[in-house]
Design a protein around this motif. Structure first.
Motif, PDB file in Angstrom:
ATOM      1  N   VAL A   1       0.006  -6.377  -1.032  1.00 15.10           N
ATOM      2  CA  VAL A   1       1.356  -5.612  -1.039  1.00 15.10           C
ATOM      3  C   VAL A   1       1.259  -4.600  -2.047  1.00 15.10           C
ATOM      4  CG1 VAL A   1       3.881  -5.966  -1.925  1.00 15.10           C
ATOM      5  CG2 VAL A   1       2.629  -7.588  -0.552  1.00 15.10           C
ATOM      6  N   ARG A   2       0.477  -4.605  -3.180  1.00 17.14           N
ATOM      7  CA  ARG A   2       0.502  -3.391  -4.113  1.00 17.14           C
ATOM      8  C   ARG A   2      -0.164  -2.273  -3.535  1.00 17.14           C
ATOM      9  NH1 ARG A   2       2.338  -0.363  -6.792  1.00 17.14           N
ATOM     10  NH2 ARG A   2       1.333   0.470  -8.552  1.00 17.14           N
ATOM     11  N   LEU A   3      -1.188  -2.488  -2.801  1.00 18.66           N
ATOM     12  CA  LEU A   3      -2.012  -1.362  -2.175  1.00 18.66           C
ATOM     13  C   LEU A   3      -1.033  -0.705  -1.167  1.00 18.66           C
ATOM     14  CD1 LEU A   3      -5.510  -2.666  -1.621  1.00 18.66           C
ATOM     15  CD2 LEU A   3      -4.838  -0.529  -2.613  1.00 18.66           C
ATOM     16  N   SER A   4      -0.310  -1.598  -0.466  1.00 18.59           N
ATOM     17  CA  SER A   4       0.484  -1.061   0.773  1.00 18.59           C
ATOM     18  C   SER A   4       1.530  -0.181   0.283  1.00 18.59           C
ATOM     19  CB  SER A   4       1.119  -2.194   1.393  1.00 18.59           C
ATOM     20  OG  SER A   4       2.005  -1.709   2.223  1.00 18.59           O
TER      21      SER A   4
ATOM     22  N   HIS B   1       7.485  -4.424   3.256  1.00 16.94           N
ATOM     23  CA  HIS B   1       7.298  -5.723   4.050  1.00 16.94           C
ATOM     24  C   HIS B   1       7.175  -5.351   5.700  1.00 16.94           C
ATOM     25  CE1 HIS B   1       7.831  -8.580   0.785  1.00 16.94           C
ATOM     26  NE2 HIS B   1       8.308  -7.309   0.220  1.00 16.94           N
ATOM     27  N   GLU B   2       6.662  -6.110   6.210  1.00 15.86           N
ATOM     28  CA  GLU B   2       6.297  -5.924   7.417  1.00 15.86           C
ATOM     29  C   GLU B   2       7.643  -5.893   8.381  1.00 15.86           C
ATOM     30  OE1 GLU B   2       2.379  -7.981   8.515  1.00 15.86           O
ATOM     31  OE2 GLU B   2       3.533  -7.908  10.149  1.00 15.86           O
ATOM     32  N   ARG B   3       8.254  -7.075   8.077  1.00 13.66           N
ATOM     33  CA  ARG B   3       9.716  -7.055   8.897  1.00 13.66           C
ATOM     34  C   ARG B   3      10.465  -6.019   9.023  1.00 13.66           C
ATOM     35  NH1 ARG B   3      12.208 -12.813   9.800  1.00 13.66           N
ATOM     36  NH2 ARG B   3      13.318 -11.417  11.321  1.00 13.66           N
ATOM     37  N   CYS B   4      10.540  -5.637   7.366  1.00 13.66           N
ATOM     38  CA  CYS B   4      11.274  -4.352   7.202  1.00 13.66           C
ATOM     39  C   CYS B   4      11.102  -3.131   7.911  1.00 13.66           C
ATOM     40  CB  CYS B   4      11.416  -4.050   5.636  1.00 13.66           C
ATOM     41  SG  CYS B   4      11.892  -5.573   4.594  1.00 13.66           S
ATOM     42  N   ARG B   5       9.663  -3.109   8.018  1.00 14.66           N
ATOM     43  CA  ARG B   5       9.319  -1.721   8.526  1.00 14.66           C
ATOM     44  C   ARG B   5       9.565  -1.753  10.240  1.00 14.66           C
ATOM     45  NH1 ARG B   5       3.013  -1.579   6.293  1.00 14.66           N
ATOM     46  NH2 ARG B   5       3.456  -0.414   4.475  1.00 14.66           N
ATOM     47  N   HIS B   6       9.429  -2.964  10.699  1.00 13.89           N
ATOM     48  CA  HIS B   6       9.672  -3.183  11.989  1.00 13.89           C
ATOM     49  C   HIS B   6      11.360  -2.710  12.280  1.00 13.89           C
ATOM     50  CE1 HIS B   6       6.139  -4.649  13.892  1.00 13.89           C
ATOM     51  NE2 HIS B   6       5.865  -5.527  13.118  1.00 13.89           N
TER      52      HIS B   6
END
Ligand SMILES: [Zn+2]
Length: 280
Positions: free
Chosen positions: A163-166, A254-259
């Motif tokens: 997460v931090r890197l992302s 977060h993946e779902r938020c990006r989706h």
């Protein structure tokens, strides 16, 4: 004798997009750049039949991987707060030149380029259009690339990007836009707008921070891009940024938020503006 062809085929069978590099170098052959990389084993056999001593290049972004490229051994960086020890439990390539590559998976279609944003010195990334040299290739120094003991892709699963890197790389991606010159008037207009939207949408933040010189940044306490059935709170995932030229960007790692944002086909900031419009 090192069987580079066999390894290249093994990687391809595991979904990794590989291509040949000149023997004992990191350099592609003429007309065979990073975008030639493939998982097609027939093509790979042809390449290595023609160049049996070719090193193996991995187009990281071609198979939804991202490599973190560090100048030295990984443990030295844990203290920097970028990676935890748990984050390092992922395939680890020890290069023949004393560096380390850690491999992470990224979402399908999430094209991280090679922009490093605010990563500490000595750390680089290889994403879309970026490649690394895989074991058992031979480094120009004559030393073989190898997987750290217990950390080969045949021994350990690839972790998702921490997460931090992302978060750092997302901020860097905001910078992929060609920025205008710093503009304090534009920043101040954007700031009024952001504050109005924060208030209208009832968004709490951890406070206003400086960003990108004259720009601003807010980390949100509750993510506004969240699916209502799966909220994440107070994990500092969502943010709003104003670049030095006044450009506003918002998002969440977060993946779902990006989706949700990519399904809605709008940027995070547009999404917030629309929420404000429907509330007022
Ligand atoms: Zn979120």
């Amino acid at each position: 004798m090192v069987d580079l062809a066999k390894s290249a085929i093994w990687y391809a069978r595991h979904g990794w997009t590989v291509f040949p590099l000149r023997p004992r170098t990191k350099e592609p052959f003429k007309d065979l750049g990073v975008y030639s990389a493939t998982t097609d084993t027939d093509q790979i056999m042809d390449w290595w039949r023609e160049h049996p001593r070719a090193n193996i290049g991995l187009h990281c972004g071609g198979c939804n991987l991202l490599a973190i490229d560090m100048d030295s051994y990984k443990d030295k960086f844990s203290g920097g707060g970028i990676l935890t020890h748990a984050d390092e439990e992922t395939p680890t390539n020890l290069t023949g030149g004393g560096g380390t590559h850690l491999l992470y998976s990224v979402e399908d279609g999430q094209r991280h380029g090679n922009r490093i944003g605010n990563l500490p010195p000595g750390i680089d990334i290889r994403g879309w259009g970026g490649y690394i040299v895989l074991p058992p290739s031979i480094h120009p120094s004559g030393i073989q690339y190898r997987w750290e003991f217990g950390y080969g892709p045949h021994e350990i699963e690839v972790l998702p990007l921490p997460v931090r890197l992302s978060q750092i790389l997302d901020e860097a991606r905001v910078g992929n836009r060609v920025p205008g010159p710093p503009n304090t008037l534009a920043v101040s207009i954007s700031r009024d707008l952001v504050l109005a939207v924060l208030e209208a949408a009832d968004l709490e933040t951890y406070g206003e921070q400086k960003y990108d010189g004259t720009g601003r940044k807010w980390v949100l306490k509750h993510c506004p891009f969240n699916p209502p059935d799966d909220p994440h709170h107070e994990d500092k995932g969502a943010f709003i940024l104003i670049a030095a030229d006044g450009h506003i960007a918002a998002g969440c790692q977060h993946e779902r938020c990006r989706h949700i944002l990519s399904d809605a086909k709008m940027s995070g900031w547009r999404y917030l503006l629309r929420q404000k419009a429907t509330r007022t």
